[in-house]
Design a protein around this motif. Structure first.
Motif, PDB file in Angstrom:
ATOM      1  N   TRP A 155      -8.086   0.259  -4.493  1.00  0.00           N
ATOM      2  CA  TRP A 155      -7.691   1.512  -5.040  1.00  0.00           C
ATOM      3  C   TRP A 155      -8.181   2.675  -3.979  1.00  0.00           C
ATOM      4  O   TRP A 155      -7.528   3.729  -3.882  1.00  0.00           O
ATOM      5  CB  TRP A 155      -8.374   1.697  -6.434  1.00  0.00           C
ATOM      6  CG  TRP A 155      -7.517   0.787  -7.244  1.00  0.00           C
ATOM      7  CD1 TRP A 155      -6.620  -0.096  -7.354  1.00  0.00           C
ATOM      8  CD2 TRP A 155      -8.001   0.896  -8.901  1.00  0.00           C
ATOM      9  NE1 TRP A 155      -6.422  -0.845  -8.449  1.00  0.00           N
ATOM     10  CE2 TRP A 155      -7.082  -0.250  -9.345  1.00  0.00           C
ATOM     11  CE3 TRP A 155      -8.839   1.236  -9.672  1.00  0.00           C
ATOM     12  CZ2 TRP A 155      -7.177  -0.656 -10.664  1.00  0.00           C
ATOM     13  CZ3 TRP A 155      -8.905   1.158 -11.044  1.00  0.00           C
ATOM     14  CH2 TRP A 155      -8.033   0.296 -11.477  1.00  0.00           C
ATOM     15  N   GLY A 156      -9.472   2.473  -3.475  1.00  0.00           N
ATOM     16  CA  GLY A 156      -9.746   3.730  -2.513  1.00  0.00           C
ATOM     17  C   GLY A 156      -8.803   3.674  -1.272  1.00  0.00           C
ATOM     18  O   GLY A 156      -8.600   5.025  -0.883  1.00  0.00           O
ATOM     19  N   ALA A 157      -8.216   2.544  -0.980  1.00  0.00           N
ATOM     20  CA  ALA A 157      -7.448   2.850   0.141  1.00  0.00           C
ATOM     21  C   ALA A 157      -6.088   3.463   0.062  1.00  0.00           C
ATOM     22  O   ALA A 157      -5.464   4.333   0.839  1.00  0.00           O
ATOM     23  CB  ALA A 157      -6.893   1.321   0.722  1.00  0.00           C
ATOM     24  N   ILE A 158      -5.809   3.700  -1.246  1.00  0.00           N
ATOM     25  CA  ILE A 158      -4.834   4.427  -1.610  1.00  0.00           C
ATOM     26  C   ILE A 158      -5.163   5.861  -2.139  1.00  0.00           C
ATOM     27  O   ILE A 158      -4.218   6.535  -2.679  1.00  0.00           O
ATOM     28  CB  ILE A 158      -3.513   3.542  -2.652  1.00  0.00           C
ATOM     29  CG1 ILE A 158      -4.427   3.512  -4.015  1.00  0.00           C
ATOM     30  CG2 ILE A 158      -3.111   2.523  -1.988  1.00  0.00           C
ATOM     31  CD1 ILE A 158      -3.381   2.856  -5.265  1.00  0.00           C
ATOM     32  N   GLY A 159      -6.141   6.122  -2.456  1.00  0.00           N
ATOM     33  CA  GLY A 159      -6.829   7.324  -2.800  1.00  0.00           C
ATOM     34  C   GLY A 159      -7.169   7.468  -4.229  1.00  0.00           C
ATOM     35  O   GLY A 159      -7.364   8.547  -4.702  1.00  0.00           O
ATOM     36  N   VAL A 160      -7.469   6.514  -4.995  1.00  0.00           N
ATOM     37  CA  VAL A 160      -8.018   6.482  -6.257  1.00  0.00           C
ATOM     38  C   VAL A 160      -9.426   6.329  -6.108  1.00  0.00           C
ATOM     39  O   VAL A 160     -10.164   5.259  -5.476  1.00  0.00           O
ATOM     40  CB  VAL A 160      -7.508   5.254  -7.085  1.00  0.00           C
ATOM     41  CG1 VAL A 160      -8.198   5.286  -8.456  1.00  0.00           C
ATOM     42  CG2 VAL A 160      -5.924   5.293  -7.319  1.00  0.00           C
ATOM     43  N   LYS A 161     -10.028   7.560  -6.878  1.00  0.00           N
ATOM     44  CA  LYS A 161     -11.490   7.397  -6.908  1.00  0.00           C
ATOM     45  C   LYS A 161     -12.114   6.640  -8.008  1.00  0.00           C
ATOM     46  O   LYS A 161     -11.669   6.865  -9.080  1.00  0.00           O
ATOM     47  CB  LYS A 161     -12.088   8.844  -6.957  1.00  0.00           C
ATOM     48  CG  LYS A 161     -13.701   8.974  -7.014  1.00  0.00           C
ATOM     49  CD  LYS A 161     -13.799  10.746  -7.119  1.00  0.00           C
ATOM     50  CE  LYS A 161     -15.223  10.944  -7.416  1.00  0.00           C
ATOM     51  NZ  LYS A 161     -15.634  12.145  -7.438  1.00  0.00           N
TER      52      LYS A 161
ATOM     53  N   ILE B 278       0.908  -1.291  -0.019  1.00  0.00           N
ATOM     54  CA  ILE B 278      -0.040   0.083  -0.055  1.00  0.00           C
ATOM     55  C   ILE B 278       0.919   1.195   0.020  1.00  0.00           C
ATOM     56  O   ILE B 278       0.425   2.299  -0.760  1.00  0.00           O
ATOM     57  CB  ILE B 278      -0.967   0.055   1.326  1.00  0.00           C
ATOM     58  CG1 ILE B 278      -1.919  -1.113   0.907  1.00  0.00           C
ATOM     59  CG2 ILE B 278      -1.707   1.258   1.348  1.00  0.00           C
ATOM     60  CD1 ILE B 278      -3.147  -1.075   2.030  1.00  0.00           C
ATOM     61  N   GLU B 279       1.839   1.346   0.855  1.00  0.00           N
ATOM     62  CA  GLU B 279       2.696   2.469   0.804  1.00  0.00           C
ATOM     63  C   GLU B 279       3.355   2.764  -0.509  1.00  0.00           C
ATOM     64  O   GLU B 279       3.516   3.861  -1.011  1.00  0.00           O
ATOM     65  CB  GLU B 279       3.611   2.585   2.021  1.00  0.00           C
ATOM     66  CG  GLU B 279       3.065   2.202   3.427  1.00  0.00           C
ATOM     67  CD  GLU B 279       2.117   3.470   3.537  1.00  0.00           C
ATOM     68  OE1 GLU B 279       2.254   4.758   3.416  1.00  0.00           O
ATOM     69  OE2 GLU B 279       0.892   3.269   3.868  1.00  0.00           O
ATOM     70  N   LYS B 280       4.077   1.753  -0.930  1.00  0.00           N
ATOM     71  CA  LYS B 280       4.566   1.968  -2.469  1.00  0.00           C
ATOM     72  C   LYS B 280       3.372   2.539  -3.535  1.00  0.00           C
ATOM     73  O   LYS B 280       3.820   3.306  -4.088  1.00  0.00           O
ATOM     74  CB  LYS B 280       5.341   0.723  -2.806  1.00  0.00           C
ATOM     75  CG  LYS B 280       6.090   0.710  -4.023  1.00  0.00           C
ATOM     76  CD  LYS B 280       6.757  -0.536  -4.684  1.00  0.00           C
ATOM     77  CE  LYS B 280       7.682  -0.211  -5.712  1.00  0.00           C
ATOM     78  NZ  LYS B 280       8.546  -1.536  -6.168  1.00  0.00           N
ATOM     79  N   ALA B 281       2.431   1.770  -3.228  1.00  0.00           N
ATOM     80  CA  ALA B 281       1.348   2.104  -4.155  1.00  0.00           C
ATOM     81  C   ALA B 281       1.152   3.690  -4.120  1.00  0.00           C
ATOM     82  O   ALA B 281       0.637   4.470  -4.876  1.00  0.00           O
ATOM     83  CB  ALA B 281       0.056   1.491  -4.010  1.00  0.00           C
TER      84      ALA B 281
END
Length: 197
Positions: free
Chosen positions: A62-68, A22-25
């Motif tokens: 995707w939502g967890a990394i900020g992608v809508k 997740i952090e790298k994503a």
């Protein structure tokens, strides 16, 4: 990775093409220039086994990394729709070898490149030719590993899961699907199936 046990001598579980980080994503997303625009991901409600559930899981990740995201459920084919950003798609194993799945769909000039999902170059084509046409298993393994490294560095797809397939038939039918084969290519040739009574 794009490797499965039915590949036999070319099954390479040591390949790590995709990772969950997740952090790298988040770092990669920040570097990408993404500005919060909605990403439309398409699926059919019923065509793929668990296809809608898979897209819901993708949207959550995707939502967890900020992608809508917005999931578009449509039973008609949307693969050529320019307003679609991503979709689930099957990559069948026509026969138990990496060429029977990856090699068919991701070949230079193959279906993925022909539909604009993927671009190859001379280096990729050289690796693909060694993988596809070598008669030496070690050479094929090496070339396939090199192809998976290319996919790792610029992934046009992500392997999500292998769908569950079940079979039902009368007791008078003597037949079983070959390991790694898919419904599109079931072996019903003479000698492969017998019906008693």
């Amino acid at each position: 990775s794009h490797t499965m046990e039915p590949f036999g001598a070319l099954y390479m579980p040591e390949l790590k093409t995709f990772e969950y980080d997740i952090e790298k994503a988040k770092e990669l997303l920040a570097e990408s220039g993404y500005k919060g625009e909605e990403i439309r991901i398409d699926t059919s409600a019923t065509y793929y086994t668990n296809g809608l559930l898979a897209m819901q899981a993708v949207a959550e990740m995707w939502g967890a990394i900020g992608v809508k995201t917005r999931i578009n459920v449509d039973d008609k084919w949307t693969g050529n729709d320019p307003t679609m950003n991503a979709r689930n798609w099957s990559n069948p194993m026509y026969f138990p070898d990496p060429f029977g799945s990856f090699g068919v769909m991701w070949a230079p000039g193959g279906p993925s490149e022909g539909e604009g999902r993927f671009k190859t170059d001379a280096d990729y084509a050289e690796k693909w030719d060694r993988f596809r046409f070598s008669t030496d298993v070690a050479a094929r393994r090496e070339a396939y590993g090199e192809l998976m490294e290319r996919i790792k560095n610029d992934p046009p797809f992500l392997v999500l899961y292998q769908p569950y397939e079940s079979w039902g038939m009368r007791k008078t039918v003597d037949w079983a699907p070959a390991p790694g084969h898919i419904p599109y290519v079931l072996d019903f040739r003479a000698g492969s199936i017998r019906v008693d009574g």
